[in-house]
Design an enzyme around this catalytic site. Sequence first.
Site, PDB file in Angstrom:
ATOM      1  N   PHE A 140       0.751  -1.125  -0.023  1.00  0.00           N
ATOM      2  CA  PHE A 140      -0.083   0.017  -0.029  1.00  0.00           C
ATOM      3  C   PHE A 140       0.856   1.101   0.103  1.00  0.00           C
ATOM      4  O   PHE A 140       1.421   1.315   1.086  1.00  0.00           O
ATOM      5  CB  PHE A 140      -0.927   0.307   1.286  1.00  0.00           C
ATOM      6  CG  PHE A 140      -1.974   1.256   1.171  1.00  0.00           C
ATOM      7  CD1 PHE A 140      -2.928   1.217   0.267  1.00  0.00           C
ATOM      8  CD2 PHE A 140      -1.427   2.204   1.874  1.00  0.00           C
ATOM      9  CE1 PHE A 140      -3.803   2.416   0.281  1.00  0.00           C
ATOM     10  CE2 PHE A 140      -2.229   3.593   1.513  1.00  0.00           C
ATOM     11  CZ  PHE A 140      -3.462   3.554   0.833  1.00  0.00           C
ATOM     12  N   ASP A 225       9.043   2.904   2.079  1.00  0.00           N
ATOM     13  CA  ASP A 225       8.010   3.840   2.482  1.00  0.00           C
ATOM     14  C   ASP A 225       7.718   3.675   3.942  1.00  0.00           C
ATOM     15  O   ASP A 225       7.306   2.637   4.287  1.00  0.00           O
ATOM     16  CB  ASP A 225       6.809   3.250   1.676  1.00  0.00           C
ATOM     17  CG  ASP A 225       5.560   4.046   1.794  1.00  0.00           C
ATOM     18  OD1 ASP A 225       5.583   4.670   2.978  1.00  0.00           O
ATOM     19  OD2 ASP A 225       4.410   3.886   0.983  1.00  0.00           O
ATOM     20  N   LYS A 254       2.260  11.244   7.507  1.00  0.00           N
ATOM     21  CA  LYS A 254       1.613  10.984   8.311  1.00  0.00           C
ATOM     22  C   LYS A 254       1.906  11.725   9.532  1.00  0.00           C
ATOM     23  O   LYS A 254       1.737  12.919  10.022  1.00  0.00           O
ATOM     24  CB  LYS A 254       1.271   9.446   8.583  1.00  0.00           C
ATOM     25  CG  LYS A 254       0.846   8.768   7.653  1.00  0.00           C
ATOM     26  CD  LYS A 254      -0.041   7.457   7.955  1.00  0.00           C
ATOM     27  CE  LYS A 254      -1.285   7.087   6.753  1.00  0.00           C
ATOM     28  NZ  LYS A 254      -0.956   6.124   5.865  1.00  0.00           N
TER      29      LYS A 254
HETATM   30  C1  LIG Z   1      -1.128   6.030   4.378  1.00  0.00           C
HETATM   31  C2  LIG Z   1       0.024   5.503   3.451  1.00  0.00           C
HETATM   32  C3  LIG Z   1       0.400   5.907   2.364  1.00  0.00           C
HETATM   33  C4  LIG Z   1      -0.551   7.080   1.723  1.00  0.00           C
HETATM   34  O1  LIG Z   1      -0.406   8.243   2.291  1.00  0.00           O
HETATM   35  P1  LIG Z   1      -1.554   9.501   2.181  1.00  0.00           P
HETATM   36  O2  LIG Z   1      -1.283  10.387   2.822  1.00  0.00           O
HETATM   37  O3  LIG Z   1      -2.846   8.723   2.577  1.00  0.00           O
HETATM   38  O4  LIG Z   1      -1.525   9.653   0.532  1.00  0.00           O
HETATM   39  C5  LIG Z   1       1.438   5.653   1.818  1.00  0.00           C
HETATM   40  N1  LIG Z   1       2.170   4.538   2.060  1.00  0.00           N
HETATM   41  C6  LIG Z   1       1.898   3.835   3.269  1.00  0.00           C
HETATM   42  C7  LIG Z   1       2.837   2.980   3.913  1.00  0.00           C
HETATM   43  C8  LIG Z   1       1.034   4.449   4.198  1.00  0.00           C
HETATM   44  O5  LIG Z   1       0.664   3.776   5.234  1.00  0.00           O
END
Ligand SMILES: *Cc1c(COP(=O)(O)O)cnc(C)c1O
Length: 400
Positions: A140, A225, A254
Amino acid sequence: METQNFVQLEERYGAHNYHPLDVVIQRGQGVWVYDVEGKKYLDCLSAYSALNQGHVHPKILQALIEQAQKVTLTSRAFRNDQLPLLYQELSEVTGYEMSLPMNSGAEAVETALKLARKWAYRVKGVPRHRAEVIVCDGNFHGRTISVVSFSSTDLYKDDFGPFTPGFVSVPYGDAGAVSAAIGPDTAAVMVEPIQGESGVVMPPDGYLRQLAEVCRKNNVLLIADEIQTGLGRTGKLFASQHEGVRPDMVVIGKALSGGFYPVSAVLADQPLLGLFQPGEHGSTFGGNPLGAAVARAALRVIVEENLVENAAKQGRYFIEQLAEIPSPFVKEVRGKGLLIGVELKQTAGGARRFCEALRDRGILAKETHEHVIRFAPPLVIRREEIDWALPLIREVLNMP
Ligand SMILES: *Cc1c(COP(=O)(O)O)cnc(C)c1O
């Protein structure tokens, strides 16, 4: 107005791209939130780990108010007096020489992918428009068209093609599969150190270290990520550090703003992040002084309040205690720091009903991928608060 009125309004006038639990939150403080009926809940989701510092942290709030009274947006057409300090402080805290600020996590992921492609063409010598990025099944990384192009979750992508080419997906947790997928045009491998959205999926020990080695040997960039796993969530500043790995690029978002404001960033050293030339990439709001001031305060809170250490300590306790709960439904309890998944057996009938039962008892958690309950409270949580929740969780995990 009561809960049901808000729910009806939302269902009638809003797009239905989420399936929220029916709890209407009105305010929050620390690990607690309060709904419109005055009921109190322990937040065990932390807005998918955007609230590591807890709700409405007073120091971040102060920074937000003070900066909002001065100047909020300059655009990058001009400079502002917050962004350079954010750059410097991010470098001091993370050890990366440079950063590039964006807003959402998905935008920062896109930024990292653009940079990897540019590096492939300009440095590695991949023929133009042939660069490939290897990702993992179950990933994700966000919701843009390019990012869902390499999702393996049908729901995220099926109706949204045509897709962006240039991505190859391999099984998660298998460094050999990555190695086999690397070819002369491979620019980067992008990976989550723990797959949060996929159900708190933990790769085997040594996986990241092996990936780093494979990437180094093949002249391929490693992109972590850490939007969900980073900034203390797993008990290290970055989850990659559990294996002593320093990826070429780290993507954060985040908790970088403590939940106040969308701020994300790509971290890398100068030879890589220095490749962008003026005009090649940008964002109207990216690096704005309000976001920068908020991010500076949010970073300071992580460091000054020892949130990384607290996540490690409370996480160890929480996982250990959850694992001891007898339950006919639990298949496995796993996690690192305060990123915890309780996987239920097929016979449990899905995680949703357990999350609803937890909500009724004053705990907010959300199912992820149907059979997993994720527990990821703010990193400011204390032992007493975990001890308050445990008997309630035990009760729910033993419902008929
Ligand atoms: C939440 C998340 C994203 C996307 O972030 P947004 O601010 O919602 O675009 C990407 N990678 C990971 C691992 C995430 O948990």
